[in-house]
Design an enzyme around this catalytic site. Sequence first.
Site, short mmCIF file in Angstrom:
data_model
loop_
_atom_site.label_atom_id
_atom_site.label_comp_id
_atom_site.label_asym_id
_atom_site.label_seq_id
_atom_site.Cartn_x
_atom_site.Cartn_y
_atom_site.Cartn_z
N LYS A 360 0.84 -1.21 0.00
CA LYS A 360 0.00 0.00 0.00
C LYS A 360 0.87 1.25 0.00
O LYS A 360 0.59 2.22 -0.70
CB LYS A 360 -0.89 0.02 1.25
CG LYS A 360 -2.24 -0.57 1.06
CD LYS A 360 -3.28 -0.11 2.07
CE LYS A 360 -2.79 0.50 3.33
NZ LYS A 360 -3.85 1.13 4.13
N ASP A 657 2.07 -0.04 12.68
CA ASP A 657 1.09 -0.99 12.16
C ASP A 657 1.35 -2.42 12.62
O ASP A 657 0.48 -3.28 12.52
CB ASP A 657 1.09 -0.96 10.63
CG ASP A 657 0.37 0.27 10.09
OD1 ASP A 657 -0.39 0.89 10.85
OD2 ASP A 657 0.60 0.63 8.92
#
Length: 778
Positions: A360, A657
């Site tokens: 991403k 994350d």
Amino acid sequence: MKLSRLGELICKYQARGTVLIITDTNVAPLYLNEAISSIESCGLACDSYTIPSGEESKSFETYIKIIEYASRISLTRTDGIVALGGGMVGDIAGFVAATYMRGINFYQVPTTLLAAVDSSVGGKSAINTCFGKNLVGAFHKAKFVLQDTALLASEDDYVLMDGYAEIIKTACISRSDDLFKKLESGNFDIQEIIDDCVAVKTYYVEKDENDSGIRHMLNYGHTLAHALEKLSSYEIGHGHAVAKGIAFTASLSYDLGWCSIDCRDRIHALLEKFGYDLSIGFSPSDVANAMASDKKRSGDSIKFIINRDVGQAEIKLISLTKLGKILATYSEMFPGTSEIVHGGAPLFAPLQEVSAPPSKSYLHREIIAAMLSGHELELDAQEASEDIIATYEAVKIISNHANYSALRVLESRIVSADDKLILECKESGSTLRFLLPVVAVLGLDAEFRLAGRLRERPMQQLISQLEEHGASITLSDSGSISISASSSHITPGEFNFTNPESSQYISGLLFALPLLNGDSVIRVHNNLESYSYVLITLDVLGKYGIKVDYSHTNKEWVFNIPGNQTYTFTDISPEGDWSNAAFLLALGVFGKAPLRINNLPLPSKQGDIKILDLLEEFGVTVNRYSDILDVNAGCVDIFPCKELSAINSIDASGFPDLVPILALIACVASGKTVIRNAERLRYKESDRLTATCKVLRSLGADISETEDGLIIEGVDTLRGSYEGDGCGDHRIIMMIAVSSLISDGIIRIHEASAVAKSYPNFFEVIKLLGFDDNLELV
């Protein structure tokens, strides 16, 4: 050049002293006297040492005898050694020259076609051990290689075919099919062929002098060849073994879909034209065991050179599992059993494989950079996450209204007489923060519509800096952000941030500011958390021709951005995503068999690659395999671990994350794990610290949250169950799914489709790998 000029050549490198000629019992009667005479005629002292011919002489025993003889004749560091013979003589003489007194002058005089086209070039030297061929060696380049084709006349046909096999190998990796066509025609000059082969080998050697990368291409056909030589106690000549290895490689390449049937058949036809016997007289089990000890083995895989086309080859990492299965099916080459065993146990452990989804972080940036270059980046719609689709759709709207001359010189800011652009960001912070500065610089009027918790996430620092430089920005009661840039003028200059809540502010400006008609500076005072994401931005910008200079200290980051720059389109294959790969790696930790994750960049600027180091700290075995030719094609093997150990302190500032999956692993790790500097997780799709704590506590974990992190005391197992929607957060949902492998109770996830934000195929992968026994999607 004639052998008679040997002494003349040596005198260019040593004007005095002694030269020791190392040769063998086949060559000495033919050429030794002429070589000695040439050396002595130039005023140098000359001695010789003759070893028995045959590969068996390339041993520790022979090596020690030569070293002792060199010492006995008082050879010094200013003296030299000549290898007069074939590849065996060149290898052991080179190893003596490389190690005697830490290295002395070395000269090569090949007397076989095989040595002339291969072993005499490149500086490799080695001896064999009982465990395999060339396992002990060194790099030591010859000062020169004297190639006298007259010396090849004494070769018998069998030895000559050894050389032609190496020539065919070279033709298969030569980067064109010119040499291959010469061999197919049968009409060629041997000196020309030797020169062609030396040129090919020199290319690879100069690119990779220490054999750590692309030089491995020269091992085409050799993985099987070395195994066969060892199994035959070296009764099979090297070239004849290479011919079998070439045939096997061509078949393997076709069967695995890497080359066409025409490529395979041309290679087989050329080998048959030269008269090679391509059968293999050993069982698959024996061959597998021998190949498993190859020096190109990495963990449970081997770096294998395969065919893409005639003259075009590529290096692939092939698991021993896959290789073993293929060996057992080639009945036309192998007799006997299909059983592959080693020491009474299966040699090849079962290994599952899965590919990481595209990154991403890179895709967001590449979509924007491509648009600013006047192009559209092609996406695989099935793999594209919701966040990526948000950026992609917004960029399409922008590019449809922006004048491309404006993208290059910004003379025209006209876009459309219609109402302002509507850009749907959904819950993608990257879409909003990257494109707001870009829209401002392009002079567009736009409304950024936000969904979910994106309305609550910080933006004020970025908005303030844009407003100071001419933008007109308003926030609606519904949480949308409107910018009126066509009536204002974004000016270059200095942009200042102090402890920015998001590195995305910096990345957005880095995309936009190069387009202005003056230079700009971004200063970040104190701390720039998640700076690795800014480095990803700089990496993409560099690939698109945008230059940014930066420096940093503990107290400040400074980015100098020249204006009037132009984006140049670059078609980049996207990296695999380390953030999502972390959840796949955790499946491997808690699974029952090794798991290979493909399509991972090694090395990588993605901060979440840190997961590998952290897993090793937890006590997990991790094997990393970088791809020699393509950084993005690396892979990682992860092995199940039943005895995890806690990590005392994890500073998550550079990889926030990873926190949910790290917390899950820490729950069953012996001891206390403290995760800190993760306060920004409170502003994600959920308050991830609270959500992680809530979910894992319901599963039976001993976990509590602090202001900026988590404290976890490991337990032996998670005895609870879970049913819920995962707080609508893709990373929390993936963490819950992985927990099903170690929880006693059933895991039921509602609205699991939220994973589409970053990993749409996640649950398909879970099912494909067989990890869904304890998992229900409601």
